[in-house]
Every structure is written in structure tokens, then in C-alpha cells.
Design an enzyme around this catalytic site. Structure first.
Site, PDB file in Angstrom:
ATOM      1  N   TRP A 125      50.729   2.656 -72.817  1.00  0.00           N
ATOM      2  CA  TRP A 125      52.042   3.084 -72.325  1.00  0.00           C
ATOM      3  C   TRP A 125      53.083   3.160 -73.437  1.00  0.00           C
ATOM      4  O   TRP A 125      54.204   3.628 -73.209  1.00  0.00           O
ATOM      5  CB  TRP A 125      52.527   2.134 -71.213  1.00  0.00           C
ATOM      6  CG  TRP A 125      51.678   2.179 -69.967  1.00  0.00           C
ATOM      7  CD1 TRP A 125      50.526   2.902 -69.772  1.00  0.00           C
ATOM      8  CD2 TRP A 125      51.906   1.463 -68.737  1.00  0.00           C
ATOM      9  NE1 TRP A 125      50.033   2.673 -68.509  1.00  0.00           N
ATOM     10  CE2 TRP A 125      50.855   1.809 -67.846  1.00  0.00           C
ATOM     11  CE3 TRP A 125      52.889   0.567 -68.298  1.00  0.00           C
ATOM     12  CZ2 TRP A 125      50.773   1.283 -66.553  1.00  0.00           C
ATOM     13  CZ3 TRP A 125      52.797   0.045 -67.010  1.00  0.00           C
ATOM     14  CH2 TRP A 125      51.748   0.411 -66.143  1.00  0.00           C
ATOM     15  N   GLU A 165      41.208   8.139 -82.878  1.00  0.00           N
ATOM     16  CA  GLU A 165      42.379   8.930 -82.509  1.00  0.00           C
ATOM     17  C   GLU A 165      42.839   9.769 -83.696  1.00  0.00           C
ATOM     18  O   GLU A 165      43.565   9.279 -84.564  1.00  0.00           O
ATOM     19  CB  GLU A 165      43.520   8.009 -82.077  1.00  0.00           C
ATOM     20  CG  GLU A 165      43.180   7.132 -80.887  1.00  0.00           C
ATOM     21  CD  GLU A 165      44.440   6.679 -80.146  1.00  0.00           C
ATOM     22  OE1 GLU A 165      44.503   6.915 -78.940  1.00  0.00           O
ATOM     23  OE2 GLU A 165      45.352   6.126 -80.783  1.00  0.00           O
ATOM     24  N   SER A 182      45.816  13.340 -76.825  1.00  0.00           N
ATOM     25  CA  SER A 182      46.025  14.404 -75.834  1.00  0.00           C
ATOM     26  C   SER A 182      44.842  14.559 -74.879  1.00  0.00           C
ATOM     27  O   SER A 182      44.520  15.677 -74.474  1.00  0.00           O
ATOM     28  CB  SER A 182      46.367  15.729 -76.514  1.00  0.00           C
ATOM     29  OG  SER A 182      47.565  15.591 -77.273  1.00  0.00           O
ATOM     30  N   HIS A 185      46.931   0.899 -84.126  1.00  0.00           N
ATOM     31  CA  HIS A 185      47.261   2.252 -83.664  1.00  0.00           C
ATOM     32  C   HIS A 185      47.941   3.015 -84.808  1.00  0.00           C
ATOM     33  O   HIS A 185      48.668   2.410 -85.604  1.00  0.00           O
ATOM     34  CB  HIS A 185      48.184   2.167 -82.444  1.00  0.00           C
ATOM     35  CG  HIS A 185      48.399   3.498 -81.798  1.00  0.00           C
ATOM     36  ND1 HIS A 185      49.303   4.416 -82.285  1.00  0.00           N
ATOM     37  CD2 HIS A 185      47.802   4.084 -80.731  1.00  0.00           C
ATOM     38  CE1 HIS A 185      49.241   5.511 -81.532  1.00  0.00           C
ATOM     39  NE2 HIS A 185      48.349   5.329 -80.580  1.00  0.00           N
ATOM     40  N   GLY A 233      47.574   8.190 -73.872  1.00  0.00           N
ATOM     41  CA  GLY A 233      49.004   7.957 -74.015  1.00  0.00           C
ATOM     42  C   GLY A 233      49.779   8.660 -72.915  1.00  0.00           C
ATOM     43  O   GLY A 233      49.960   8.146 -71.806  1.00  0.00           O
ATOM     44  N   GLY A 234      50.245   9.866 -73.188  1.00  0.00           N
ATOM     45  CA  GLY A 234      51.102  10.608 -72.265  1.00  0.00           C
ATOM     46  C   GLY A 234      50.563  10.684 -70.845  1.00  0.00           C
ATOM     47  O   GLY A 234      51.297  10.444 -69.874  1.00  0.00           O
TER      48      GLY A 234
HETATM   49  P1  PGA Z   1      48.369  10.788 -76.295  1.00  0.00           P
HETATM   50  O1  PGA Z   1      48.356   9.367 -77.052  1.00  0.00           O
HETATM   51  O2  PGA Z   1      47.340  10.701 -75.196  1.00  0.00           O
HETATM   52  O3  PGA Z   1      49.769  10.925 -75.766  1.00  0.00           O
HETATM   53  O4  PGA Z   1      48.027  11.824 -77.307  1.00  0.00           O
HETATM   54  C1  PGA Z   1      47.165   8.673 -77.289  1.00  0.00           C
HETATM   55  C2  PGA Z   1      47.474   7.423 -78.082  1.00  0.00           C
HETATM   56  O5  PGA Z   1      48.333   7.466 -78.975  1.00  0.00           O
HETATM   57  O6  PGA Z   1      46.848   6.365 -77.848  1.00  0.00           O
END
Ligand code: PGA
Length: 249
Positions: free
Chosen positions: A10, A166, A212, A95, A233-234
Site C-alpha cells: 500500500w 520488480e 504494474s 523495495h 502497488g496501485g
Molecule cells: P505498482 O507497484 O503495482 O504500482 O507498479 C508495485 C510495487 O512497487 O511494489
């Protein structure tokens, strides 16, 4: 066969009230399925409240960072024991936002990873290359350095970690690695894990993809042989999209 693991990061979003509302919606919409685990990682301030909402559900709780020391004079920091006390079982470490914005290095990520494991938390250790590194064909070198640096000296605990691959260029940008691009790096990470801890341990480690991931691309990514889940994330900030990704898994 490895299970799938979908975790929501989050980031610095959601007040306690908003976090409770999202956790409540997730809890009521989530139906546990064999072979699929789920977790959410709210900001520190909402861990207690979200933990209380999720109590008795199969959705686990995680934090987004921690300090490597047990306690002491570290203003603004949080220790593993404090996360455990709130019901966390996971902690995201290294991260790319922490690496680029807050100066974290493979060495500090390694110290935190060791401390998390010693405390009984499952670390979700993040690695990934930038766009410049990918364009200049440095991806393998960068990932190799990050994996060996962040996961040094874990001994027999290597199989207790989760890794999140990532690609930095795919985080929050709407650009996703293609399933083949992601699988290539996941397979590389699996090979590096074999070198670090042997075949049996390497085969057990869950390697998530992050960047994403959305309901409409999750299925294809998650069907790759070495992609064992997602760090979201989003799309984790809304119950519908997060639950849809879990269902895709
Ligand atoms: P995102 O972020 O799904 O918004 O690209 C993933 C993350 O940073 O863990």
C-alpha cells in the site's frame, strides 16, 4: 508445486479509517483457495487496525520496512519485534523506492533480511533493474549483484524468504514487463538461488513479479513457470482489483 502468493504494497497511502475500510472489503470478498496465499502491507500507522480487521481471515499482514537492530536509539525506526506484536508475518525489504530514495544498499537489505528471519518474519526481498540498466544490457549483472548481496549468508534459511522481482521501469508506470521478459529474469534468479543454497531450497522460494501488475495482465504473468505471485502497488489500493488478481492466481 509452489503455491502462488499475492501481496499488496500500500506504500504511503491510506489513513487508518481508509485502511480499515479497504481491509474490511478485502476480508468480505476474499475466499481462500488451496495453493494461493494473500497478504497486505499497509503503512506502519495502520498495521494495528488492519491486523484487527483481518484477524480470523486467511489474508496475512506485512510491513513495508523495518530496522535491523532489535531496539535502541534509532529515531523514527521500527524493529521486527514491534511488527510481530501487531500480527505481521511478512516484511517487504529493499523495495526500489527505499533503495533509490532512502539510500538502502544490498548490505543494509542483507542485514534486515537476516534480522527478519531471526525474528520469525518472512522477508519479501525486492530486486530489479532500472530502465537505463535494461537498455544497456546490464539486467543480469544488476540482478546477480542484488541477489548475492541482499541474500548473503542466510545459511539454511534461504528457503524461508520470498523474492520480488520488480523492474524499476515498470513500477507505477503502467509499463509491465512482458511475461517472457519477466520469466527470463525469474529463471535467472532461480539459478542464482541454486548457487546460493542448492536446488531443493531454490525450488521452494516463491518469486513474485511486481510492476504494474493488474487484473488484465495478471493471469498471463502468473502462468509463467517461475512467476509464483505478485507484489502489487496501485492495483492493491482497491478491493476489486486486488481480489481480481488473487482470483487470477
Ligand atoms: P505498482 O507497484 O503495482 O504500482 O507498479 C508495485 C510495487 O512497487 O511494489
Amino acid at each position: 508445486m509452489r503455491s502462488k502468493f499475492i501481496a499488496g504494497n500500500w506504500k504511503m497511502n491510506k489513513t487508518v479509517a481508509d485502511a480499515v475500510a479497504l481491509a474490511t472489503a478485502l476480508k468480505s470478498g476474499f475466499s481462500a483457495k488451496p495453493g494461493v496465499a494473500a497478504a497486505v502491507c499497509p503503512p506502519f500507522t495502520a498495521l494495528d487496525a488492519v491486523g484487527k480487521v483481518l484477524k480470523g481471515s486467511a489474508i496475512a499482514l506485512g510491513a513495508q520496512n523495518m530496522h535491523a537492530s532489535k531496539d535502541g536509539a534509532f529515531t523514527g525506526e521500527v524493529a521486527a519485534s514491534m511488527l510481530l506484536e501487531l500480527g505481521c508475518s511478512y516484511v517487504i525489504l529493499g523495495h526500489s523506492e527505499r533503495r533509490t530514495l532512502f539510500g538502502e544498499t544490498d548490505k543494509s537489505v542483507n542485514e534486515k533480511t537476516q534480522a527478519a528471519l531471526a525474528a520469525g518474519l518472512t522477508p519479501i526481498v525486492c530486486v530489479g533493474e532500472t530502465l537505463e540498466q535494461r537498455k544497456s544490457e546490464q539486467t543480469s549483472r544488476v540482478i546477480t549483484e542484488q541477489v548475492f548481496g541482499s541474500l548473503a549468508e542466510l545459511g539454511g534459511s534461504l528457503d524461508k524468504i520470498v523474492i520480488a522481482y520488480e523492474p524499476v521501469w515498470a513500477i507505477g508506470t503502467g509499463l509491465t514487463a512482458s511475461p517472457a521478459q519477466a520469466q527470463e529474469v525469474h529463471a535467472l534468479i532461480r539459478k542464482l538461488l541454486v548457487r546460493l543454497g542448492g536446488e531443493a531450497a531454490a525450488q521452494k522460494v516463491l518469486i513474485q513479479y511486481g510492476g504494474s501488475m493488474k487484473p488484465d495482465n495478471a493471469r498471463e504473468l502468473l502462468s509463467q513457470p517461475d512467476i509464483d505471485g505478485g507484489l502489487i502497488g496501485g492495483a492493491a489500493l482497491k478491493a476489486d482489483s486486488f481480489l481480481a488478481i488473487i482470483n487470477a492466481a
